[in-house]
Design an enzyme around this catalytic site. Structure first.
Site, PDB file in Angstrom:
ATOM      1  N   THR A  71      80.979  53.685  25.965  1.00 45.22           N
ATOM      2  CA  THR A  71      80.719  53.860  27.431  1.00 45.22           C
ATOM      3  C   THR A  71      82.058  55.029  27.796  1.00 45.22           C
ATOM      4  O   THR A  71      82.695  54.741  27.045  1.00 45.22           O
ATOM      5  CB  THR A  71      80.797  52.028  27.715  1.00 45.22           C
ATOM      6  OG1 THR A  71      81.953  52.042  28.433  1.00 45.22           O
ATOM      7  CG2 THR A  71      79.694  51.592  27.172  1.00 45.22           C
ATOM      8  N   GLU A 118      73.857  51.502  26.317  1.00 43.01           N
ATOM      9  CA  GLU A 118      73.566  50.079  26.462  1.00 43.01           C
ATOM     10  C   GLU A 118      72.210  50.106  26.115  1.00 43.01           C
ATOM     11  O   GLU A 118      72.051  49.198  25.648  1.00 43.01           O
ATOM     12  CB  GLU A 118      74.316  48.938  27.469  1.00 43.01           C
ATOM     13  CG  GLU A 118      75.437  48.914  27.256  1.00 43.01           C
ATOM     14  CD  GLU A 118      76.537  49.378  28.738  1.00 43.01           C
ATOM     15  OE1 GLU A 118      77.378  49.414  28.671  1.00 43.01           O
ATOM     16  OE2 GLU A 118      76.032  50.873  28.723  1.00 43.01           O
ATOM     17  N   LYS A 165      80.341  49.451  52.202  1.00 43.04           N
ATOM     18  CA  LYS A 165      79.928  48.094  53.026  1.00 43.04           C
ATOM     19  C   LYS A 165      80.303  48.481  54.811  1.00 43.04           C
ATOM     20  O   LYS A 165      81.757  48.304  54.624  1.00 43.04           O
ATOM     21  CB  LYS A 165      79.792  46.588  52.624  1.00 43.04           C
ATOM     22  CG  LYS A 165      79.310  45.822  53.334  1.00 43.04           C
ATOM     23  CD  LYS A 165      79.941  44.507  52.809  1.00 43.04           C
ATOM     24  CE  LYS A 165      78.725  43.452  53.326  1.00 43.04           C
ATOM     25  NZ  LYS A 165      78.065  42.317  52.637  1.00 43.04           N
ATOM     26  N   TRP A 216      75.173  47.842  54.245  1.00 43.44           N
ATOM     27  CA  TRP A 216      75.480  48.412  53.272  1.00 43.44           C
ATOM     28  C   TRP A 216      74.964  49.963  53.116  1.00 43.44           C
ATOM     29  O   TRP A 216      73.893  50.083  53.712  1.00 43.44           O
ATOM     30  CB  TRP A 216      74.668  48.078  51.817  1.00 43.44           C
ATOM     31  CG  TRP A 216      74.630  46.788  51.741  1.00 43.44           C
ATOM     32  CD1 TRP A 216      74.579  45.638  51.224  1.00 43.44           C
ATOM     33  CD2 TRP A 216      76.178  46.355  50.682  1.00 43.44           C
ATOM     34  NE1 TRP A 216      75.599  44.471  51.200  1.00 43.44           N
ATOM     35  CE2 TRP A 216      76.568  45.046  50.041  1.00 43.44           C
ATOM     36  CE3 TRP A 216      77.289  47.357  50.236  1.00 43.44           C
ATOM     37  CZ2 TRP A 216      77.905  44.117  49.373  1.00 43.44           C
ATOM     38  CZ3 TRP A 216      78.785  47.210  49.422  1.00 43.44           C
ATOM     39  CH2 TRP A 216      78.316  45.269  49.224  1.00 43.44           C
TER      40      TRP A 216
END
Length: 539
Positions: free
Chosen positions: A184, A327, A437, A442
């Site tokens: 990754t 993944e 936030k 959000w």
């Protein structure tokens, strides 16, 4: 009662047999520093057999990891076949990573041999004292000018495979054996190894042939601009083998001019890359002959609406968005215009194709809220996106094992916040770590960035949350403009009014010469946060 069907493994050697038997005459073209080299699939398979025999000769053990530092090239395709086909594990490495990351990854993987394009020797050789498991460095001469070290560990690729090999059998492998390894990008801690099986790779390649996915066929000329070190070039070389497509590879010639030339010269029908590639090519498409092009796929980061509209207006071919992760092999979702969208006007179609779209077959998605409860697929309620399926990892290899990225019931936590509608169409709202936030509410940095990039003159925009005494956090807009022109902050804020909620509008705009990016081309927001923190300390 068990079924009475042949138990034949889904392994990579079946792809080489198919392309050799049915499509041996089709082309594999590689860009070089001074031109192009053309081979047939027959040549590629034959050379991959000789390469497999060479791995035996230099005593690379079964299941050993074989690292590659290479551009998109014919030789890299040969490694795609020879290494897993002979029972070893192909480990593609991103040469754009920092030296410490590369040393960590090679050590964690315990690579036995490295195959390195000559132009990349300056990246690799300074690391050799730290790469304790590496016994040999095999140089693939791509015409690069780098001098070769006088060292017995250096071997030449062409000398290594310069032998006649008749009927060398491939190693007997189980379809669940490891075939390739990718790490990754390490945006949240150390890079983690994802170990693909032969079965997962074959299934993923088959998915790419689906008519509602990439629809790759024998008539296609496929140009994977996405690097072969990045999740196996999204599986495109393997898909081209299955379909019998011509394969065009950029090699080290990655300039927009070189890519535009390949698109036109070889009448490419299918090309895949990240948004930065399509943005760089946009000024050249009016002068390039792209009549053969039928599909342009983008992944890695969201496609800005302005880029999508401009590309469609100039080429007549929309950019089709896709979504996935290292993944997930990587394809999870691919956009398309379904029957429920009949009647959309062209602008709405372009906008729809700019979203990830529905999941590909065999892949399941779900949304989960902060309390761990399932979220409905109502197109508006966000949740963390989780994925399951036979092309999705079940854990990490090496030091990355033992993380909390997988749920107790086996789903992958993607770290992306998304909504899903009743037809399965995904919209990525943000990364969980990138949400802002403010006042307990959000703010989606992705959606806000898209609207900022619709402002005239803004080329790139990245939004991060910065501390605020009153609201906890507020969004900071980091922008890059055409030619470095100054942004009128008041005018930009007026532009955003009515496009986003009033409390989403940034109070601060930070103009930069460039936005830092990860080695795979994504905005490096952790770097931006660090830069802003240092800036605040120095004020």
């Amino acid at each position: 009662m068990r079924a009475l069907m042949q138990d034949r493994p889904l392994d990579i050697s079946s792809l080489s047999r198919r392309v050799e038997q049915l499509f041996a005459h089709k082309r594999v073209v590689t860009g070089t520093v001074d031109g192009e080299v053309t081979a047939t699939w027959r040549d590629v398979v034959d050379r991959s057999r000789r390469l497999a025999a060479a791995l035996d000769e230099i005593q690379v053990p079964r299941h050993a990891r074989v690292g590659t530092f290479g551009w998109n090239s014919q030789r890299h395709v040969e490694l795609y076949l020879a290494v897993p086909g002979s029972g070893r594990v192909l480990h593609t490495l991103n040469h754009r990573l920092f030296a410490d990351e590369l040393a960590y990854i090679v050590t964690d993987a315990a690579d036995d041999v490295l195959f390195v394009d000559r132009s990349l020797i300056p990246v690799v050789w300074p690391l050799m004292d730290r790469l304790r498991t590496v016994r040999h460095v095999v140089v693939m001469d791509d015409g690069g000018p780098a001098p070769l070290p006088d060292d017995p560990r250096i071997l030449d690729y062409e000398t290594l495979i310069d032998r006649r090999v008749d009927g060398v059998p491939t190693a007997a492998v189980d379809e669940s054996d490891a075939a390739s390894l990718c790490y990754t990008s390490g945006t949240t801690g150390r890079p983690k190894g994802v170990l693909y099986s032969h079965r997962s790779i074959v299934l993923h390649a088959l998915l790419l042939l689906g008519v509602d996915n990439f629809a790759i066929s024998e008539r296609d000329v496929v140009l994977p601009i996405v690097p072969m070190f990045h999740v196996n070039a999204w599986g495109l070389p393997y898909a081209a083998m299955l379909a019998g497509s011509d394969l065009v590879l950029p090699g080290p010639a990655m300039s927009p001019q070189a890519l535009a030339g390949q698109l036109a010269r070889h009448r490419v029908t299918f090309a895949a890359g990240v948004p930065a590639i399509w943005r760089a090519l946009l000024p050249l498409v009016d002068r390039a002959e792209l009549a053969a092009l039928r599909m342009v796929v983008s992944g890695g980061s969201p496609v800005p609406d302005t880029l999508a509209r401009s590309w469609y207006e100039r080429t007549g071919v929309p950019i089709t968005s896709s979504w996935g992760m290292t993944e997930t092999s990587p394809l999870v979702a691919c956009s398309r215009i379904a029957t429920v969208h009949d009647g959309l006007d062209p602008d709405a179609e372009v906008a729809l194709l700019g979203t990830p779209g529905p999941p590909v077959p065999l892949t399941e998605l779900r949304l989960v809220d902060e309390a761990g409860e399932r979220v409905g697929h109502d197109a508006t309620t966000p949740g963390e996106l989780q994925v399951a399926g036979p092309t999705v990892a079940s854990g990490y290899f090496g030091a990355g094992a033992g993380t909390d990225a997988f749920t107790d019931d086996g789903w992958l936590r993607t770290g992306d916040v998304a909504t899903i509608d009743r037809y399965g169409y995904v919209r990525i709202v943000d990364r969980t770590k990138d949400l802002v936030k403010s006042g307990g509410e959000w703010i989606s940095s992705v959606l806000l960035e898209n609207e900022i990039m619709a402002y005239p003159g803004v080329v790139e925009a990245a939004v991060i949350g910065v501390p605020d005494d009153r609201w906890g956090e507020r969004p900071l807009a980091c922008v890059v403009t055409t030619g470095g022109a100054r942004v009128d902050v008041a005018d930009l804020r007026s532009h955003l009014a009515g496009r986003v909620a009033s409390w989403w509008i940034p109070d601060q705009v930070w103009q930069l010469p460039a936005i830092p990016k990860t080695a795979t081309g994504k905005f490096a927001k952790s770097v931006l946060r660090d830069q802003f923190a240092r800036r605040g300390q120095s004020d």
